[in-house]
Design an enzyme around this catalytic site. Sequence first.
Site, PDB file in Angstrom:
ATOM      1  N   THR B  56      46.718  58.041  -9.871  1.00  0.00           N
ATOM      2  CA  THR B  56      45.840  57.170 -10.644  1.00  0.00           C
ATOM      3  C   THR B  56      45.253  57.977 -11.798  1.00  0.00           C
ATOM      4  OG1 THR B  56      43.976  55.620 -10.596  1.00  0.00           O
ATOM      5  CG2 THR B  56      43.817  57.518  -9.128  1.00  0.00           C
ATOM      6  N   GLU B  57      45.218  57.371 -12.972  1.00  0.00           N
ATOM      7  CA  GLU B  57      44.894  58.092 -14.209  1.00  0.00           C
ATOM      8  C   GLU B  57      43.497  58.714 -14.176  1.00  0.00           C
ATOM      9  OE1 GLU B  57      45.521  54.650 -16.555  1.00  0.00           O
ATOM     10  OE2 GLU B  57      43.408  54.282 -16.929  1.00  0.00           O
ATOM     11  N   ASN B  58      42.591  58.126 -13.362  1.00  0.00           N
ATOM     12  CA  ASN B  58      41.241  58.668 -13.303  1.00  0.00           C
ATOM     13  C   ASN B  58      41.131  59.867 -12.361  1.00  0.00           C
ATOM     14  OD1 ASN B  58      41.770  56.393 -11.570  1.00  0.00           O
ATOM     15  ND2 ASN B  58      39.669  56.514 -10.842  1.00  0.00           N
ATOM     16  N   SER B 101      45.013  65.042 -15.544  1.00  0.00           N
ATOM     17  CA  SER B 101      45.661  63.805 -15.118  1.00  0.00           C
ATOM     18  C   SER B 101      46.654  63.316 -16.172  1.00  0.00           C
ATOM     19  CB  SER B 101      44.608  62.726 -14.857  1.00  0.00           C
ATOM     20  OG  SER B 101      45.223  61.547 -14.411  1.00  0.00           O
TER      21      SER B 101
END
Lengths: 231, 220
Positions: B56-58, B101
């Site tokens: 997940t990008e976060n 990320s």
Amino acid sequence: MSRAQLLDSADEAVTGIEDGSTILIGGFGLAGMPFDLIDALIRQGATDLTVVANNAGNGEVGLAALLQAGRVRKVLCSFPRQVDSYVFDELYRAGRIELEVVPQGNLAERMRAAGAGIGAFFCPTGVGTPLAEGKETRTIEGRDYVLEYPIKGDYALVSAYRADAMGNLVYRRTARNFGPVMATAATTTIVQVGEVVPIGALDPEAIVTPSIYVDRIVQVEARHYTVEGAR
Amino acid sequence: MKASTGSTSGRVLTMDELAAVIARDIAEGSYVNLGIGQPTKIADHLTPEQGVVLHTENGMLGMGRKAEERLGDVIDADLTNAGKVPVVETPGCSYFHHADSFAMMRGGHLDVCVLGAFQVSRTGDLANWSTGRPGDIPAVGGAMDLAIGAKDVFVMMTLFAKDGSPKLVEACTMPLTGVGCVSRVYSDHGVFDLTPEGVGIRETYGVDEFELRRRLGLDG
């Protein structure tokens, strides 16, 4: 960089922030948002601010409250539009706030570059899209790249999980997000933490932000908000 | 990636059925990012045996399912997916900051990314971030980074817009997210490979290949 100051209140932590400053504000939605520092900044009164953050506020708390108070001239962010970003939406539609949309990875990398002393970098993100219009491009080994410049802050407001009295930081889960990058990219980095522990109490192998990047620390009460508020 | 099954369903697929098809096609042990919206449904169809690791990008690898109070999960506002919905950890998960990320993404380390789309061109151009309509507030998030990052970028979408116009088009009319980045389109009417030689149809649902080519204006 001199040693970090451990302050007694969020209000003391935000003293000296001048009108017209560029403020990097951590958080992804509400996770990792430095609520207490933002509330203190609203009380402090600095205005005409440029804010760099991933989003443009949720509901009427944190960053949204700062926008609502009319203190922000411009927002650089990747994703302003959310279900509960109505404060920003109204300001934007009324022409009362400037917006620069930056791809999320570019936002992070441009701040990383600022913190790392990089003058600019060629990035493949956004090639051939409206967000690269007017920017210098270069083909390197057959691939196209866009020239991106650093984003440097006068101040960074960051929320971390725990600090030691030196200013070494650890974060909690995905609340880490932009914090470590923003901490490197501002002239003055101000951090709110849930707990300050004695020097030596943090595992040196596990420290995420080394103390050199941290200027001011304030311990705040853990904030509880509803899950609905985080959506 | 599994070889094409060449299967043909008697009817158009629901988005949930399509999510199952995509989940089936993701290779064992892949590192995968599922975009916000329809692609998040794919997670529900991945089996533990596949050993797929979600990014997940976060700032997390090994993201688990959505946290649910009725399952007794601790709802933790510090642990969310890219859509800001609380999720849970899986064993072996890890956290990292935003620059890492996106370095992971941009650096070509992810095997597959599945994104939603407004339009995809036959040469793999993607439009999924802005309708381009005046008055809309632009918001790009991680879409442009994701579009050019993963080894394989798949699109999951309905094949036709509400007005009946195809969304797999000769050239995108909406603002682009990325150029030549999509390798495969999963749609309710069929699955398409976008290659330098042209558009290949892997599967069709509720329509035969000849009719599908006609409706999309594809040659031969």
